[in-house]
Design a protein around this motif. Structure first.
Motif, short mmCIF file in Angstrom:
data_model
loop_
_atom_site.label_atom_id
_atom_site.label_comp_id
_atom_site.label_asym_id
_atom_site.label_seq_id
_atom_site.Cartn_x
_atom_site.Cartn_y
_atom_site.Cartn_z
N TYR A 116 0.83 -1.21 0.00
CA TYR A 116 0.00 0.00 0.00
C TYR A 116 0.87 1.26 0.00
O TYR A 116 1.79 1.40 0.79
CB TYR A 116 -0.93 0.03 1.22
N SER A 117 0.54 2.17 -0.90
CA SER A 117 1.17 3.48 -0.95
C SER A 117 0.32 4.38 -1.84
O SER A 117 -0.19 3.91 -2.87
CB SER A 117 2.58 3.39 -1.52
N THR A 118 0.17 5.63 -1.47
CA THR A 118 -0.58 6.55 -2.31
C THR A 118 0.30 7.20 -3.36
O THR A 118 -0.20 7.74 -4.34
CB THR A 118 -1.24 7.66 -1.45
N SER A 119 1.60 7.13 -3.19
CA SER A 119 2.51 7.80 -4.11
C SER A 119 3.15 6.88 -5.13
O SER A 119 3.75 7.36 -6.09
CB SER A 119 3.61 8.52 -3.32
N GLN A 120 3.06 5.58 -4.91
CA GLN A 120 3.68 4.65 -5.85
C GLN A 120 2.96 3.31 -5.80
O GLN A 120 2.16 3.05 -4.91
CB GLN A 120 5.16 4.43 -5.52
N THR A 150 -3.76 7.57 -10.30
CA THR A 150 -4.12 7.18 -8.93
C THR A 150 -4.20 5.67 -8.81
O THR A 150 -4.58 4.97 -9.76
CB THR A 150 -5.47 7.80 -8.50
N SER A 193 -5.96 2.87 -6.24
CA SER A 193 -6.90 2.63 -5.15
C SER A 193 -6.84 1.15 -4.80
O SER A 193 -6.88 0.30 -5.68
CB SER A 193 -8.32 3.00 -5.57
N TYR A 194 -6.76 0.87 -3.51
CA TYR A 194 -6.60 -0.50 -3.03
C TYR A 194 -7.88 -0.96 -2.34
O TYR A 194 -8.46 -0.23 -1.54
CB TYR A 194 -5.43 -0.57 -2.06
N ALA A 244 -12.32 -0.15 0.64
CA ALA A 244 -10.99 0.46 0.60
C ALA A 244 -10.16 -0.03 1.77
O ALA A 244 -10.66 -0.20 2.87
CB ALA A 244 -11.11 1.97 0.63
N THR A 280 -5.98 0.08 3.61
CA THR A 280 -4.63 0.64 3.66
C THR A 280 -3.64 -0.40 4.18
O THR A 280 -2.48 -0.09 4.39
CB THR A 280 -4.59 1.88 4.58
N SER A 283 -1.47 -3.62 3.50
CA SER A 283 -0.91 -4.32 2.35
C SER A 283 -1.35 -5.78 2.27
O SER A 283 -1.66 -6.28 1.19
CB SER A 283 0.62 -4.25 2.39
#
Length: 199
Positions: free
Chosen positions: A83-87, A142, A144-145, A152, A154, A156
């Motif tokens: 999980y990551s919002t930037s990568q 974007t 989304s996990y 949703a 966060t 991993s």
């Protein structure tokens, strides 16, 4: 002194020549205007085609790598997607040796990063590999996990599905397009369920 007289002269008068030249210039101006308009339209269509191909190519590559996420040998342990919002970090034990190879040539450890400052998506193999440009002129990307219940997450280890959304724009400004500063945009998204994450 004798005068010479011309009885019959074949040719055009000055007025006839001016009319012919004027008509010729009107035809040439019309042909030039049509050619210019078609050239502009072709350039705009080429930009749109390149933009669409750029976005589709990036999304296809990400999906292809994501479908391998979490692959492991029986009894092995691999996170799959971190999980990551930037990568987007994808791991897969493709050679089934029980560990993730993080060398710069390995397809077992892949990182996708959206570089908003330079408007591009990069793809890096391994931890020491150099980031290579996957797609340029990207205005948004974007990740989304989601967990198994499609909520949703966060965490991993709970990731089972992903939504990837990419928006690209044309590289050059189209003067005939007034929206978005003259740049056309194209958005594409995909929901991906890597089969190995549930194992």
């Amino acid at each position: 002194m004798r005068r010479r007289t011309f009885k019959s002269t074949a040719g055009f008068t000055l007025i006839e020549m001016m009319v012919a030249i004027t008509l010729g210039m009107i035809v040439i101006a019309g042909a030039t205007g049509t050619f210019t308009a078609q050239t502009r339209q072709n350039a705009a269509e080429e930009q749109i085609s390149q933009m669409n191909q750029n976005v589709r190519g990036a999304l296809d590559m990400i999906i292809r790598d994501l479908m391998q996420a979490g692959y492991k040998a029986p009894g092995g342990s691999v996170t799959g997607v971190t999980y990551s919002t930037s990568q987007l970090l994808i791991q897969a034990d493709l050679n089934a040796n029980g560990s993730i190879d993080t060398s710069s040539t390995s397809l077992e450890y892949i990182v996708y990063i959206f570089d908003s400052a330079n408007q591009r998506i990069t793809r890096q193999l391994g931890t020491a590999g150099s980031a290579e440009v996957l797609a340029e002129n990207i205005t948004a990307c974007t990740f989304s996990y989601k967990d198994a219940s499609n909520a949703a997450t966060t965490t991993s280890s709970s990731i089972r599905k992903m939504t990837i959304a990419i928006t690209g724009q044309t590289a050059k400004v189209d003067p005939s397009y007034s929206s978005n500063g003259g740049r056309r945009t194209y958005s594409l998204s995909a929901d991906v369920t890597p089969p190995n994450l549930a194992l």
